[in-house]
Motif scaffolding. Structure first.
Motif, short mmCIF file in Angstrom:
data_model
loop_
_atom_site.label_atom_id
_atom_site.label_comp_id
_atom_site.label_asym_id
_atom_site.label_seq_id
_atom_site.Cartn_x
_atom_site.Cartn_y
_atom_site.Cartn_z
N VAL A 24 -46.00 72.83 28.65
CA VAL A 24 -45.20 71.68 28.23
C VAL A 24 -44.69 70.95 29.47
O VAL A 24 -44.59 71.53 30.54
CB VAL A 24 -44.00 72.11 27.37
CG1 VAL A 24 -44.46 72.76 26.09
CG2 VAL A 24 -43.07 73.03 28.16
N ALA A 25 -44.37 69.68 29.31
CA ALA A 25 -43.81 68.88 30.40
C ALA A 25 -42.61 68.13 29.84
O ALA A 25 -42.54 67.88 28.63
CB ALA A 25 -44.86 67.91 30.92
N THR A 26 -41.69 67.77 30.72
CA THR A 26 -40.51 67.03 30.26
C THR A 26 -40.72 65.53 30.46
O THR A 26 -41.55 65.12 31.27
CB THR A 26 -39.25 67.45 31.03
OG1 THR A 26 -39.37 67.03 32.39
CG2 THR A 26 -39.07 68.96 30.98
N ARG A 37 -38.94 57.31 38.74
CA ARG A 37 -37.96 58.34 38.46
C ARG A 37 -37.13 58.12 37.20
O ARG A 37 -36.86 59.05 36.46
CB ARG A 37 -37.01 58.44 39.67
CG ARG A 37 -35.83 59.30 39.45
CD ARG A 37 -35.00 59.37 40.73
NE ARG A 37 -33.74 60.03 40.47
CZ ARG A 37 -32.70 59.45 39.90
NH1 ARG A 37 -32.79 58.17 39.56
NH2 ARG A 37 -31.58 60.11 39.68
N GLY A 38 -36.71 56.90 36.95
CA GLY A 38 -35.83 56.67 35.82
C GLY A 38 -36.52 56.24 34.54
O GLY A 38 -35.87 55.77 33.62
N ALA A 39 -37.83 56.40 34.49
CA ALA A 39 -38.55 55.87 33.33
C ALA A 39 -38.73 56.86 32.18
O ALA A 39 -39.61 56.70 31.35
CB ALA A 39 -39.92 55.36 33.78
N ALA A 40 -37.87 57.87 32.14
CA ALA A 40 -38.00 58.87 31.08
C ALA A 40 -37.99 58.22 29.70
O ALA A 40 -38.75 58.61 28.82
CB ALA A 40 -36.87 59.89 31.19
N ARG A 41 -37.14 57.24 29.54
CA ARG A 41 -37.05 56.59 28.23
C ARG A 41 -38.32 55.84 27.91
O ARG A 41 -38.71 55.73 26.76
CB ARG A 41 -35.86 55.64 28.18
CG ARG A 41 -34.59 56.29 28.64
CD ARG A 41 -33.40 55.51 28.21
NE ARG A 41 -33.22 55.64 26.78
CZ ARG A 41 -32.06 55.53 26.17
NH1 ARG A 41 -30.98 55.28 26.87
NH2 ARG A 41 -31.96 55.66 24.89
N ASN A 63 -37.79 67.84 25.93
CA ASN A 63 -36.72 67.34 26.80
C ASN A 63 -36.35 68.36 27.88
O ASN A 63 -36.85 69.47 27.90
CB ASN A 63 -35.50 66.92 25.98
CG ASN A 63 -34.89 68.07 25.23
OD1 ASN A 63 -34.89 69.21 25.70
ND2 ASN A 63 -34.37 67.79 24.06
N SER A 64 -35.46 67.94 28.77
CA SER A 64 -35.16 68.73 29.96
C SER A 64 -34.52 70.07 29.66
O SER A 64 -34.51 70.96 30.51
CB SER A 64 -34.25 67.94 30.89
OG SER A 64 -33.03 67.67 30.26
#
Length: 106
Positions: A24-26, A37-41, A63-64
Motif C-alpha cells: 500500500v502507499a499513502t 509535496r503538498g498535492a496529497a489532496r 491515508n498516513s
DNA sequence: TTACTGACCTTTT
DNA sequence: AAAAAGGCCAGTA
C-alpha cells in the motif's frame, strides 16, 4: 509558476500504477514521488475522477495513519476486502502496518 | 475571479 | 491518545 495539470496528474497516475500487489502507499507519499509535496489532496481527486477510467489499483492507496479513508457504505468494505485478498493484514484497530506493507520504491 | 470541495497531511493543543 | 487548526492542490460552479 504552476505546473501544468496533465503533467502532475499523469505522474500521479503513473506512480499509482507502480504500487505492487500486496503493498500500500499513502496519498502524501504518492504526492511526493509525483514531485509535489503538498498535492496529497490532488491524489485523492485523481483517484476519484479517473481510477476506473485509467484502470488504477486505487485500493492500494490509504491515508498516513494506515487506515482506509473511504467511509463505510462508500467503498470502504470493497477496498478492505480487495487488500485482504492480496494478503494485507489489518490489525484490531483496523490499521495496516505501513512499516511492513508500505510500498518502498527502489 | 472568487468560493467551495475532496478517498489528505503535519503540527499543535 | 485524540481532536482541532492551518496548509496545500487542482477542478468545478
Amino acid at each position: 509558476m504552476r505546473m501544468s495539470r496533465s503533467i502532475l496528474n499523469d505522474r500521479i497516475i503513473k506512480i499509482i500504477r507502480q504500487v505492487p500487489e500486496g503493498r500500500v502507499a499513502t496519498y502524501g507519499q504518492i504526492a511526493v514521488y509525483a514531485g509535489n509535496r503538498g498535492a496529497a489532496r490532488q491524489v485523492s481527486w485523481v483517484l476519484h475522477s479517473s481510477s476506473d477510467k485509467e484502470n488504477l489499483p486505487w485500493h492500494r492507496i490509504v491515508n498516513s495513519s494506515g487506515r482506509i479513508s473511504l467511509k463505510p457504505q462508500r467503498g470502504y468494505e470493497l477496498q478492505k476486502s480487495l487488500l485482504q485478498a492480496e494478503g494485507v493484514f489489518f490489525d484490531e484497530d483496523d490499521r495496516i502496518d505501513l512499516e511492513k506493507y508500505g510500498w518502498n520504491p527502489l
